[in-house]
Design an enzyme around this catalytic site. Structure first.
Site, short mmCIF file in Angstrom:
data_model
loop_
_atom_site.label_atom_id
_atom_site.label_comp_id
_atom_site.label_asym_id
_atom_site.label_seq_id
_atom_site.Cartn_x
_atom_site.Cartn_y
_atom_site.Cartn_z
N ASP A 8 3.09 10.42 0.62
CA ASP A 8 2.75 9.14 0.01
C ASP A 8 1.27 9.25 -0.39
OD1 ASP A 8 2.77 6.29 -0.54
OD2 ASP A 8 1.72 6.03 1.37
N LEU A 9 0.82 8.36 -1.26
CA LEU A 9 -0.58 8.41 -1.72
C LEU A 9 -1.45 7.36 -1.04
CD1 LEU A 9 -2.78 9.38 -3.75
CD2 LEU A 9 -1.81 7.74 -5.39
N ASP A 10 -1.18 6.09 -1.35
CA ASP A 10 -2.03 4.99 -0.88
C ASP A 10 -2.04 4.91 0.65
OD1 ASP A 10 -2.59 4.01 -3.53
OD2 ASP A 10 -0.58 3.15 -3.58
N THR A 16 -6.77 3.69 -0.84
CA THR A 16 -6.33 2.68 -1.81
C THR A 16 -5.47 1.58 -1.16
OG1 THR A 16 -4.80 4.40 -2.44
CG2 THR A 16 -6.49 3.82 -4.06
N LYS A 44 2.77 -2.84 2.56
CA LYS A 44 2.47 -1.42 2.33
C LYS A 44 3.73 -0.68 1.89
CE LYS A 44 -1.58 -0.77 5.24
NZ LYS A 44 -2.11 -0.13 6.46
N GLY A 45 3.61 0.08 0.84
CA GLY A 45 4.75 0.86 0.35
C GLY A 45 5.70 0.06 -0.52
N VAL A 46 5.50 -1.25 -0.57
CA VAL A 46 6.39 -2.13 -1.35
C VAL A 46 5.83 -2.26 -2.76
CG1 VAL A 46 7.33 -4.48 -1.49
CG2 VAL A 46 7.07 -3.36 0.73
N ARG A 48 4.89 -3.57 -6.71
CA ARG A 48 4.02 -4.68 -7.09
C ARG A 48 4.73 -6.04 -7.06
NH1 ARG A 48 1.14 -3.60 -12.60
NH2 ARG A 48 0.94 -1.57 -11.56
N SER A 113 4.88 8.40 -4.61
CA SER A 113 4.16 7.12 -4.57
C SER A 113 4.89 6.07 -5.40
CB SER A 113 2.75 7.29 -5.12
OG SER A 113 2.13 6.02 -5.24
N ALA A 114 4.99 4.87 -4.83
CA ALA A 114 5.63 3.77 -5.55
C ALA A 114 4.68 3.12 -6.54
CB ALA A 114 6.11 2.72 -4.55
N LYS A 116 2.46 2.47 -9.75
CA LYS A 116 2.43 2.82 -11.18
C LYS A 116 1.06 3.38 -11.55
CE LYS A 116 6.11 0.12 -13.13
NZ LYS A 116 6.86 -0.24 -11.95
N LYS A 144 10.94 2.16 -2.15
CA LYS A 144 11.00 2.26 -0.70
C LYS A 144 11.31 0.87 -0.15
CE LYS A 144 7.25 5.63 -1.11
NZ LYS A 144 5.83 5.91 -0.89
N GLU A 168 3.82 9.33 5.59
CA GLU A 168 3.75 7.92 5.17
C GLU A 168 2.91 7.07 6.12
OE1 GLU A 168 4.48 5.46 3.30
OE2 GLU A 168 5.79 6.28 1.77
N ASP A 169 2.23 6.07 5.56
CA ASP A 169 1.50 5.11 6.40
C ASP A 169 2.22 3.76 6.48
OD1 ASP A 169 0.98 4.43 3.70
OD2 ASP A 169 -0.78 3.28 4.33
C1 G6P Z 1 2.16 1.67 -3.04
C2 G6P Z 1 1.32 0.79 -2.14
C3 G6P Z 1 1.70 -0.67 -2.30
C4 G6P Z 1 1.69 -1.08 -3.77
C5 G6P Z 1 2.64 -0.18 -4.55
C6 G6P Z 1 2.65 -0.50 -6.04
O1 G6P Z 1 3.44 1.77 -2.53
O2 G6P Z 1 1.50 1.16 -0.78
O3 G6P Z 1 0.77 -1.45 -1.56
O4 G6P Z 1 2.07 -2.43 -3.93
O5 G6P Z 1 2.23 1.16 -4.38
O6 G6P Z 1 1.40 -0.19 -6.57
P1 G6P Z 1 0.96 -0.52 -8.06
O7 G6P Z 1 -0.31 0.27 -8.24
O8 G6P Z 1 2.07 -0.05 -8.97
O9 G6P Z 1 0.76 -1.98 -8.15
MG MG Z 2 1.05 4.15 1.61
#
Ligand code: G6P
Ligand code: MG
Length: 217
Positions: A8-10, A16, A44-46, A48, A113-114, A116, A144, A168-169
């Site tokens: 995962d990234l964020d 981030t 987190k991970g959900v 936008r 990463s979810a 965008k 996710k 993953e976090d």
């Molecule tokens: C990741 C983050 C979420 C964020 C999602 C969408 O999964 O953990 O917190 O809402 O990405 O990010 P975006 O940059 O597309 O709004």
């Molecule tokens: Mg994350």
């Protein structure tokens, strides 16, 4: 033997997750909705729109689709202001050495990463070349906790899910990894990531002895 790591990234490779929180917090305040760090854990991970829906639920607010799209756009503008200032110095400690060790061991790497904005963040950190495959969130139909993004990465790498470790976090992300049939390495606190096979506080804790152990799973 483990043959791939899917990250995962964020909140895993860079901070981030904090920027997402700050941007949502600003929006929630504007809407008069109480929004704490504890509430943020669920986001987190959900994706936008999913995150916005959760915040609106917290405030018991019902808005039109148009209003929601505007608010999501506004949050993203705020988030991008924070991302704009990022540089390679924002990469979490231990990430580059870990990727060197993975490459040396012949382990493939992917990003799941979810966001965008993932490609932009990778550019800011100067790390696009670290990955053998980057899952394009635009390709993914089910976010996710659905396993789709992790399974897409495994397939693209040509590695069976049971030979992959997902990192993953977020609770939703750990659920996705387990649903994909992979080993879940959680980053954060064990009580928040109960489904993970192992939880470490940060990527920097993944030292050579632990990596050697994980690779022989
Ligand atoms: C990741 C983050 C979420 C964020 C999602 C969408 O999964 O953990 O917190 O809402 O990405 O990010 P975006 O940059 O597309 O709004
Ligand atoms: Mg994350």
């Amino acid at each position: 033997m483990i043959q791939a790591f899917i990250f995962d990234l964020d909140g895993v490779l860079t901070d981030t997750a904090e920027y997402h929180f700050l941007a949502w917090k600003q929006l929630a305040t504007q809407l008069g909705i109480e929004f704490s760090r504890a509430d943020n854990e669920l986001l987190k991970g959900v994706d936008r729109m999913g995150s916005l829906e959760l915040i609106l639920q917290l405030g018991q607010k019902q808005l039109s689709v148009d209003e929601k799209l505007k608010l999501a756009e506004q949050k993203n503008t705020e988030y991008l202001k924070l991302v704009e200032r990022m540089s390679p110095a924002d990469l979490f400690p231990g990430v580059l050495p870990l990727f060197s060790s993975l490459k040396a061991a012949g382990v493939k790497t992917a990003l799941a990463s979810a966001s965008k904005n993932a490609a932009l963040v990778l550019q800011k950190l100067c790390i696009p070349a670290l990955f053998d495959y980057v899952a394009d969130s635009n390709l993914i139909k089910n976010g996710k906790p659905d396993p789709e993004i992790f399974l897409t990465c495994a397939q693209a790498l040509g590695v069976a899910p049971e030979r992959c470790i997902g990192v993953e976090d977020a609770p939703a992300g750990v659920t996705a990894i387990k649903a994909a049939g992979m080993y879940a390495l959680g980053i954060g606190e064990p009580h928040a990531l109960t489904q993970a096979d192992l939880v470490i506080p940060a990527v920097s804790a993944l030292d050579q002895p632990l990596l050697t152990k994980l690779l022989t799973l």
